[in-house]
Write an enzyme that holds these catalytic residues in place. Structure first.
Site, PDB file in Angstrom:
ATOM      1  N   ARG A  32       0.835  -1.208   0.000  1.00 45.83           N
ATOM      2  CA  ARG A  32       0.000   0.000   0.000  1.00 45.83           C
ATOM      3  C   ARG A  32       0.870   1.258   0.000  1.00 45.83           C
ATOM      4  NH1 ARG A  32      -2.753  -4.266   1.866  1.00 45.83           N
ATOM      5  NH2 ARG A  32      -5.027  -4.318   1.920  1.00 45.83           N
ATOM      6  N   GLY A 100      -0.862 -12.104  -5.005  1.00 43.12           N
ATOM      7  CA  GLY A 100      -2.297 -11.815  -5.123  1.00 43.12           C
ATOM      8  C   GLY A 100      -2.624 -10.394  -4.700  1.00 43.12           C
ATOM      9  N   GLN A 175      -8.451  -7.598   0.326  1.00 36.32           N
ATOM     10  CA  GLN A 175      -7.995  -7.291  -1.032  1.00 36.32           C
ATOM     11  C   GLN A 175      -9.152  -6.767  -1.875  1.00 36.32           C
ATOM     12  OE1 GLN A 175      -6.049 -10.824  -2.473  1.00 36.32           O
ATOM     13  NE2 GLN A 175      -4.268 -10.517  -1.155  1.00 36.32           N
ATOM     14  N   ASP A 325      -3.724 -15.468   7.376  1.00 35.74           N
ATOM     15  CA  ASP A 325      -2.449 -15.939   6.824  1.00 35.74           C
ATOM     16  C   ASP A 325      -1.663 -16.788   7.828  1.00 35.74           C
ATOM     17  OD1 ASP A 325      -2.917 -14.674   4.420  1.00 35.74           O
ATOM     18  OD2 ASP A 325      -1.881 -12.841   5.006  1.00 35.74           O
ATOM     19  N   LYS A 352      -5.715 -19.493  -1.248  1.00 32.65           N
ATOM     20  CA  LYS A 352      -4.520 -18.676  -1.014  1.00 32.65           C
ATOM     21  C   LYS A 352      -3.428 -19.102  -2.007  1.00 32.65           C
ATOM     22  CE  LYS A 352      -6.214 -16.129   2.201  1.00 32.65           C
ATOM     23  NZ  LYS A 352      -6.441 -14.716   1.938  1.00 32.65           N
ATOM     24  N   ARG A 401       4.220 -19.645   2.918  1.00 33.73           N
ATOM     25  CA  ARG A 401       3.821 -19.924   4.307  1.00 33.73           C
ATOM     26  C   ARG A 401       3.768 -21.425   4.606  1.00 33.73           C
ATOM     27  NH1 ARG A 401       3.336 -14.814   5.893  1.00 33.73           N
ATOM     28  NH2 ARG A 401       2.227 -13.387   4.520  1.00 33.73           N
TER      29      ARG A 401
END
Ligand code: S3P
Length: 446
Positions: A32, A100, A175, A325, A352, A401
């Protein structure tokens, strides 16, 4: 390490994790920062930006659309924005790699600019659903030609002026929320997003900081976020806090490896992100917050985490948005807890970077952990603090992850856990293995 060069990694048990560490800058805030600074008029400075491949994909895209984005020798990033409405048509496809967040948020930005852009990504990203952003952005006037099932590669044409909309999120997704708000930045009038379930609010906080006219109200339908379009963003000095999603691996590692005592400096503790701390504390984890303060408009603290015996819990489904997450790391904690942990209501994990329910079920059961898989989660029977068997293969499925979580599992396994490809770690946490060696005393000369 680069995500595109395979990196097989076998992790065997290691002694306690000890010492102080910092984690890289928050990934959501880093994306961002670059995007909003790229739309401001003038020079912004960003300290602590995550220099992982996902964020570098955002930097490259903003450059391709006219912003000047530079890293200076002191490690700070400087961005000269083009102004809202000023994005230029990129000359080549925007290569999004594994990211993503880059893809969906940039689709939002482009939707209200009269430019055409093509998005491409790796095999993981090319499987992920984009319909969730294509739907609202089409209502705002953007046009899309996507691969079957609303997937990448896709080409979109934005519309200027775009049509402001009121949009109720059909999935709890920061998102999607952000994509609509970003499209609203350059649409005349007020764009409203109603989120029945609150998700991370970095876009709201940061857009307000950049001078956008944005309001948030609670209503019976949920949070109503309104943004006035044709905004003028003012450049900012940003300090990105440490990423709680990266810190989560060390919280779990220190909790499960006896004798561990680590202090993680400067971790972002935005309440929309701290579900993992709540869940681990419910399990009995010893996590102390030191020196709570505000950095760049976000609450942060240092976290001291010491080994503690963990007990199984029913993971409250309403924690899902604030720890979405962190489930892979939580599943590893559950594998070492006493009893059967049940985590449900987390169906978003299926879409994900990989299908994280299936990937973690396979990874843990290959390594001797009893798992039951549900459509929306897992039940995991833990070892009550004893080592798990290990000795099994892990397919990381191009998912950072999954790789990092199973490295943590390997720290407490009897036989090495073999990860087919840990290279995706570079997308979000390039210094992960260095920190692992530091904390486990492997970085010192023999
Ligand atoms: C993110 C939102 C979440 C999260 C992702 C980052 C963001 O995705 O999983 O890693 O920065 O807005 P969803 O919006 O799909 O839940």
């Amino acid at each position: 390490m680069s995500a595109s060069t395979p990196f097989p990694f076998a992790i065997d048990a290691r002694g306690p994790l000890r010492g102080a560490l910092t984690v890289p800058g928050d990934k959501s805030i880093s994306h961002r920062s670059l995007m909003f600074a790229g739309l401001a008029v003038g020079e912004s400075r960003i300290e602590g930006l995550l220099e992982g491949e996902d964020v570098l994909a955002t930097a490259a895209a903003m450059r391709a659309m006219g912003a000047t984005v530079e890293r200076h020798d002191d490690g700070a990033w400087h961005v000269w924005g083009v102004g809202v409405g000023g994005l230029l048509q990129p000359e080549t496809a925007l290569e999004m790699g594994n990211s993503g967040t880059s893809t969906r948020l940039l689709m939002g930005l482009i939707a209200s600019h009269g430019i055409t852009a093509t998005f491409t990504g790796d095999a993981s990203l090319s499987k992920r659903p984009m319909g969730r952003v294509i739907d609202p952005l089409s209502r705002m006037g953007a046009e899309f030609t996507s691969s079957p099932g609303g997937r990448l590669p896709l080409t979109m044409r934005g519309l200027n002026p775009a049509v402001p909309i009121d949009y109720t999120l059909p999935v709890a997704s920061a998102q999607v929320k952000s994509a609509v708000l970003l499209a609203g930045l350059n649409a005349p009038g007020i764009t409203r997003v109603i989120e029945p379930i609150a998700t991370r609010d970095h876009s709201e906080r940061m857009l307000t900081g950049f001078g956008a006219e944005l309001s948030v109200e609670d209503s019976p339908q949920g949070r109503v976020i309104s943004i006035r379009g044709e905004a003028e963003l003012k450049p900012q000095q940003i300090t990105v806090p440490g990423d709680p999603s990266s810190a989560a691996f060390w919280m779990v590692a220190a909790s499960i490896v006896p004798g561990s005592d680590v202090t993680i400096a400067n971790v972002g503790l935005n309440p929309t992100r701290t579900g993992i701390i709540t869940a681990l504390r419910m399990m009995g984890a010893d996590i102390a917050e030191i020196d709570r303060r505000v950095v760049g408009g976000e609450p942060v603290a240092d976290l001291r985490v010491r080994h503690a015996p963990l007990s199984a819990i029913q993971v409250p489904a309403d924690l899902a948005p604030s720890m979405i997450d962190e489930y892979p790391a939580l599943f590893v904690a559950a594998a070492f807890a006493d009893g059967r942990t049940i985590a449900r209501g987390a169906d978003e994990l299926r879409v994900k970077e990989s299908d994280r329910i299936a990937a973690m079920a396979a990874a843990l059961s290959n390594n001797g952990v009893a798992i039951e898989e549900f459509e929306d989660g897992l039940a995991i029977t833990g070892s009550a603090g004893k080592p798990i068997a290990g000795g099994g293969a892990v397919a990381s499925k191009l998912d950072h992850r999954i790789a990092m979580s199973m490295v943590v599992a390997g720290l407490g396994a009897r036989a090495p856990v073999r990860i087919d490809d840990a290279a995706p770690v570079a997308t979000s946490y390039p210094s992960f293995f260095t920190t692992l060696d530091q904390l486990t005393g492997r970085d010192e000369p023999a």
